[in-house]
Scaffold this active site. Structure first.
Site, PDB file in Angstrom:
ATOM      1  CE1 TYR A 164       0.770   1.750   4.187  1.00  0.00           C
ATOM      2  CE2 TYR A 164       0.986  -0.635   4.456  1.00  0.00           C
ATOM      3  CZ  TYR A 164       1.219   0.652   4.911  1.00  0.00           C
ATOM      4  OH  TYR A 164       1.915   0.847   6.072  1.00  0.00           O
ATOM      5  CG  PHE A 195       0.136   8.759   5.908  1.00  0.00           C
ATOM      6  CD1 PHE A 195       0.141   7.504   6.487  1.00  0.00           C
ATOM      7  CD2 PHE A 195      -0.992   9.152   5.201  1.00  0.00           C
ATOM      8  CE1 PHE A 195      -0.941   6.652   6.365  1.00  0.00           C
ATOM      9  CE2 PHE A 195      -2.085   8.315   5.082  1.00  0.00           C
ATOM     10  CZ  PHE A 195      -2.056   7.052   5.656  1.00  0.00           C
ATOM     11  CG  ASP A 196       3.501   3.807   6.434  1.00  0.00           C
ATOM     12  OD1 ASP A 196       4.717   3.721   6.186  1.00  0.00           O
ATOM     13  OD2 ASP A 196       2.889   2.941   7.089  1.00  0.00           O
ATOM     14  CB  ILE A 247      -7.835   1.824  10.984  1.00  0.00           C
ATOM     15  CG1 ILE A 247      -7.467   1.741   9.498  1.00  0.00           C
ATOM     16  CG2 ILE A 247      -6.695   2.400  11.785  1.00  0.00           C
ATOM     17  CD1 ILE A 247      -7.135   3.096   8.878  1.00  0.00           C
ATOM     18  CE1 TYR A 287      -4.113   4.808  13.423  1.00  0.00           C
ATOM     19  CE2 TYR A 287      -4.252   5.552  11.152  1.00  0.00           C
ATOM     20  CZ  TYR A 287      -3.825   4.624  12.080  1.00  0.00           C
ATOM     21  OH  TYR A 287      -3.123   3.522  11.676  1.00  0.00           O
ATOM     22  CG  PHE A 292      -4.744   3.202   3.023  1.00  0.00           C
ATOM     23  CD1 PHE A 292      -3.473   2.960   3.515  1.00  0.00           C
ATOM     24  CD2 PHE A 292      -5.684   3.775   3.860  1.00  0.00           C
ATOM     25  CE1 PHE A 292      -3.147   3.275   4.827  1.00  0.00           C
ATOM     26  CE2 PHE A 292      -5.374   4.097   5.166  1.00  0.00           C
ATOM     27  CZ  PHE A 292      -4.091   3.847   5.651  1.00  0.00           C
TER      28      PHE A 292
END
Length: 543
Positions: free
Chosen positions: A254, A264-265, A284, A310, A327
């Site tokens: 992902y 962010f990731d 999540i 979050y 994502f």
């Protein structure tokens, strides 16, 4: 009002109820230059500006006419003759009769009661997943200025976005209107007249009364508390026969970004898939929902509102509070811990097949092994010889052993082997942990195996006087050479067979050692016993 470019410069115009906010910099009476003019009034000497409606008789005629057509930030010098000023009467104690007036004017602001919010789109992203609507929650950055360019506030100095609901009374009315229809990543210029902003009172010391406001806005993201997970299929491989359900274990790659595209990731940065159970609360809630229904090899975009991610607090230093997460997911494989081996027959030999591979059989087969995403791992064709194995002897992974059973010589199969029947969570050299393996196998040959514990079996009843037949030179003892010669003769004549798949010399050597009870290098008649006789004796001993 919206447009594709910045709004045109506005000037004063004649219709009534126009209001100009302005400062007469230095109005003076007419005097000879050597003596200078006597100042009448200076707004710079006061803490407030002059705000008045233009063109409706509230100003002297000369000022009404002189202000017409002015643009914001324009500076003019106006010379007003007596008949357009205070005429032959003047103003007692301040302006004498028949005085010519000089005004140095800077126009700071202008608006009309008929004005609406002016919206100019400065940048619109090519992809717009959704637009702002009433009751949405938005996160945006802004720079706020007065109409003349004087800055009064900015979100960029606070280290975070401005977060609020739209159309719920949390914002000034003009901003509520100006944000509608925006896309994440869009930049807008929003001009708000004072009656849709802070009106006659202004705000604190930074926004004066009757001030028009200009906001340059960058929308970061938008969601609604009623939003669910949004799914977009980017690529769907053909032949999807199974979709992921709750309880499956999935491996996927992902890229995770905010709605404005800020990454962010990424699992790719770690060169490793993210591995987890789906629908079990390990991730999540939005991702738990978004991964269900996916196919192996599918690429999908999962947009998750903050209440399914979050929340208001965010996490770490990369995911702010109330952030919508996007994502882009590539599903590598998934399986269920209860999955068996999936067997698909690709081709069968044309001739009838009466014997198929079973546990104990010695088989030779060719294979190609890959991951479900097509990553090639191993192939017997690299060695130019078939792979060999005795089925049921724990010589190959359990799933491959099962998949080879029941095959005919010449048959080709596709086997999908879940990790619990392959290399498990730890993987193996060249095989990732928890990987589902895809095999294409072809059975090249099959030799029937021997019963457990046997190294040699007779096809018929053994000779009645076995020791005499073994004792080739009739000296009453059988050395290794005689034993080997006899066994090989039985095999060549088809009277018996050795365990397939192993070195015949080693098997015969092991057989001799088993019969040489006292390990003196020869077998006597008392030592020689068939395995069937040994098993029978063991039964009697146990009884």
């Amino acid at each position: 009002m919206s447009g594709s470019g910045p709004p045109r410069a506005r000037g004063l115009r004649l219709p009534s109820f126009q209001r100009a906010q302005w400062c007469p910099a230095s109005p003076t009476l007419a005097r000879p230059p050597a003596f200078g003019g006597r100042p009448l009034d200076r707004c710079y000497d006061r803490t407030t500006l002059v705000a008045i409606v233009v063109g409706v008789g509230r100003l002297i005629t000369g000022m009404d006419r002189g202000l017409m057509g002015m643009c914001v930030s324009e500076r003019r010098r106006l010379i007003v003759p007596p008949h357009l000023g205070y005429g032959s009467i003047g103003v007692a104690g301040l302006i004498p009769p028949d005085a010519t007036l000089y005004f140095d004017v800077v126009l700071l602001d202008v608006w009309n009661k008929a004005d609406t919010v002016q919206v100019s789109t400065l940048l619109r992203p090519p992809h717009c997943p959704r637009m702002v609507q009433d009751s949405d929650f938005v996160r945006y950055h802004y720079n706020g200025t007065l109409l003349d360019g004087t800055a009064f506030d900015t979100s960029y100095s606070s280290g975070g976005t401005y977060d609020t609901y739209v159309g719920s009374g949390w914002l000034i009315k003009g901003m509520d209107q100006g944000l509608l229809g925006m896309c994440p990543g869009e930049r807008r210029k929003i001009i708000i007249p004072p009656f849709l902003a802070y009106g006659e009172k202004g705000y604190g010391t930074v926004i004066p009364a009757h001030a028009s406001l200009v906001f340059h806005v960058l929308l970061i993201d938008v969601h609604n508390p009623k939003d669910t997970v949004q799914l977009e299929t980017l690529e769907l491989p053909p032949g999807c026969v199974r979709r992921a359900v709750a309880g499956d274990f999935m491996r996927y790659h992902y890229n995770g970004s905010l709605m404005d595209g800020t990454l962010f990731d990424s699992s790719y940065s770690r060169n490793h898939t993210y591995n987890t159970y789906v629908g079990q609360g390990y991730i999540i809630p939005g991702m738990d929902q978004g991964l269900q229904g996916a196919c192996v090899g599918e690429r999908r975009r999962i947009t998750i509102p903050p209440h399914l991610a979050y929340g208001e607090n965010g996490t770490g230093d990369k995911i702010p509070g109330s952030a919508v997460l996007v994502f882009d997911v590539h599903v590598i494989d998934f399986h269920n811990p209860a999955d068996p081996v999936e067997v698909t027959t690709l081709s069968r030999p044309p001739e009838p097949c009466n014997e198929t591979a079973k546990p104990g059989d010695f088989v030779r087969y060719h294979y190609n092994c890959s991951l479900l995403d097509g990553t090639r791992l191993f192939s017997s064709h690299d060695y130019e010889v078939p792979q060999e194995a005795t089925l049921g002897a724990n010589k190959v992974i359990e799933g491959l052993d099962e998949g080879l059973q029941g095959m005919c010589v010449g048959e080709r199969r596709q086997l999908v082997v879940p990790p619990h029947l392959a290399h498990g969570e730890s993987g193996a050299r060249g095989v990732p942990g928890s990987a589902v393996l895809l095999f294409e196998v072809e059975l090249v040959s099959r030799e029937e195996g021997l019963p457990a514990g046997y190294l040699f079996v007779w096809h018929e009843d053994p000779p009645a006087n076995l020791f005499e037949d073994l004792d080739l030179n009739k000296d009453g003892e059988v050395p290794p050479e005689e034993f080997s010669t006899f066994i090989k003769a039985q095999v060549s004549e088809g009277k018996g067979r050795l365990m397939p798949g192993q070195d015949p010399e080693k098997i015969i050597g092991d057989m001799f050692q088993n019969q040489d009870r006292n390990q003196d290098g020869k077998i006597t008649a008392e030592e020689l016993k068939l395995k069937s006789d040994e098993d029978q004796e063991r039964v009697h001993e146990e009884l």
